[in-house]
Design a protein around this motif. Structure first.
Motif, PDB file in Angstrom:
ATOM      1  N   ASP A   1     -39.009  73.252 -32.321  1.00  0.00           N
ATOM      2  CA  ASP A   1     -40.218  73.084 -31.511  1.00  0.00           C
ATOM      3  C   ASP A   1     -41.295  72.322 -32.277  1.00  0.00           C
TER       4      ASP A   1
ATOM      5  N   ALA B   1     -40.355  68.642 -32.364  1.00  0.00           N
ATOM      6  CA  ALA B   1     -40.475  68.063 -31.025  1.00  0.00           C
ATOM      7  C   ALA B   1     -41.932  67.860 -30.632  1.00  0.00           C
ATOM      8  N   SER B   2     -42.797  68.808 -30.979  1.00  0.00           N
ATOM      9  CA  SER B   2     -44.203  68.680 -30.596  1.00  0.00           C
ATOM     10  C   SER B   2     -44.848  67.468 -31.269  1.00  0.00           C
TER      11      SER B   2
ATOM     12  N   PHE C   1     -43.166  64.736 -32.357  1.00  0.00           N
ATOM     13  CA  PHE C   1     -42.579  63.552 -31.729  1.00  0.00           C
ATOM     14  C   PHE C   1     -43.305  63.215 -30.428  1.00  0.00           C
ATOM     15  N   LEU C   2     -43.559  64.237 -29.629  1.00  0.00           N
ATOM     16  CA  LEU C   2     -44.186  64.015 -28.323  1.00  0.00           C
ATOM     17  C   LEU C   2     -45.612  63.492 -28.453  1.00  0.00           C
ATOM     18  N   ARG C   3     -46.280  63.820 -29.557  1.00  0.00           N
ATOM     19  CA  ARG C   3     -47.638  63.315 -29.786  1.00  0.00           C
ATOM     20  C   ARG C   3     -47.623  61.952 -30.451  1.00  0.00           C
TER      21      ARG C   3
ATOM     22  N   ASP D   1     -33.951  66.388 -27.962  1.00  0.00           N
ATOM     23  CA  ASP D   1     -34.827  66.852 -26.888  1.00  0.00           C
ATOM     24  C   ASP D   1     -35.796  65.779 -26.420  1.00  0.00           C
ATOM     25  N   VAL D   2     -36.265  64.947 -27.353  1.00  0.00           N
ATOM     26  CA  VAL D   2     -37.384  64.048 -27.062  1.00  0.00           C
ATOM     27  C   VAL D   2     -36.942  62.611 -26.810  1.00  0.00           C
TER      28      VAL D   2
END
Length: 295
Positions: free
Chosen positions: A92, A95-96, A98-100, A123-124
């Protein structure tokens, strides 16, 4: 409270270009090459040992940059958790970031940090290549998620593909891993190729093998490097690339791809009285965080 890397000067995680965190993952087992093999937990935390060593002997990057774009987020609360919970927390966190759109740098810990990172990549991103720096291919076809089967399990994920994975520095392969290589057919750059062909040719063949991906995640098992530079690792093996050669490789990758993140594993502080492995780890973190984006 754990120490923070003094080099990491960015005061706000959300404004940072790269975010460092520690994740003391445990449970992936120990290589048969470990002297006095034991399943006892490791007692010193790699990320904190790295921070302390670099804080006592601080430096800029080789290109004289400081850490304005790097934020040190401390350590993830994974100690004492079951393996599945450890993997979830680390996955998590990667992933967080990467998403930012931030470059994620996780320092382990054992091999489980590698699987958690690759699961977050899955996931990303649908089109992310993987450069896997290791003396060993970690692809034994085993049902257990362990130190020698990380990639076997990662390649079962839909977006982490063997044809988009390049293994760099490989030189110690057992029979089970050989069968895994034959089954999955990833890209492989053997350690001796760095000398025989030279890094420019290695980079070109790696880029051709990774195909048209825009992004790359880098996974570094420190035993992938020459053991005279990183002696405090679980399974040292002679003949690996030097840190200097790894840095040249990373700079070449940064000219071609968006480097989304890095995990570093298999550093055992108890074996590092001179703190050489700690300083190599810290330098890897600092240099990776400062690498430019392509274009």
């Amino acid at each position: 409270m754990s120490p923070r890397l003094r080099h990491a000067l960015c005061p706000d995680e959300h404004r940072a270009r790269a975010v460092l965190f520690g994740a003391n993952t445990q449970g992936a087992g120990f290589s048969e090459s470990v002297r006095g093999r034991s399943d006892a937990p490791r007692t010193l935390f790699t990320a904190d040992f790295m921070r302390e060593a670099d804080n006592e002997s601080p430096s800029l990057t080789e290109s004289l940059e400081d850490g304005d774009g790097l934020f040190d987020a401390g350590n993830l609360p994974v100690e004492g958790l079951a393996v599945a919970a450890q993997l979830s927390v680390v996955r998590d966190r990667f992933a967080s970031l990467f998403l930012r759109g931030q470059r994620a740098i996780g320092v382990g810990g054992d091999h489980h940090i590698k699987y958690a990172a690759l699961a977050a990549v899955n996931d990303v991103f649908e089109d992310c290549g993987v450069v896997y720096v290791d003396a060993h291919p970690d692809c034994a076809q085993s049902d257990a998620l362990a130190f020698d089967s990380i990639l076997h399990h990662a390649w079962k994920l839909p977006h982490v593909r063997p044809e988009r994975t390049s293994l760099f520095g490989i030189r110690q392969v057992n029979a089970r891993e050989r069968e895994g290589l034959r089954a999955w057919k990833p890209g492989v750059i053997h350690a001796v190729e760095v000398v025989e062909r030279g890094l420019p040719a290695v980079l070109e063949s790696m880029a051709a093998q990774l195909g048209g991906v825009r992004r790359v995640f880098v996974s570094v098992d420190l035993d992938g490097l020459a053991p005279h530079e990183v002696p405090a690792v679980e399974a040292p093996y002679p003949g690996g690339p030097t840190f200097r050669e790894l840095l040249v490789l990373l700079r070449g990758l940064a000219r071609r791809y968006e480097l989304v993140g890095l995990d570093v594993s298999e550093f055992i502080p108890e074996l590092d009285p001179a703190r050489l492995t700690a300083l190599v780890t810290a330098r890897l973190v600092k240099e990776f965080a400062a690498l430019p984006s392509p274009g």
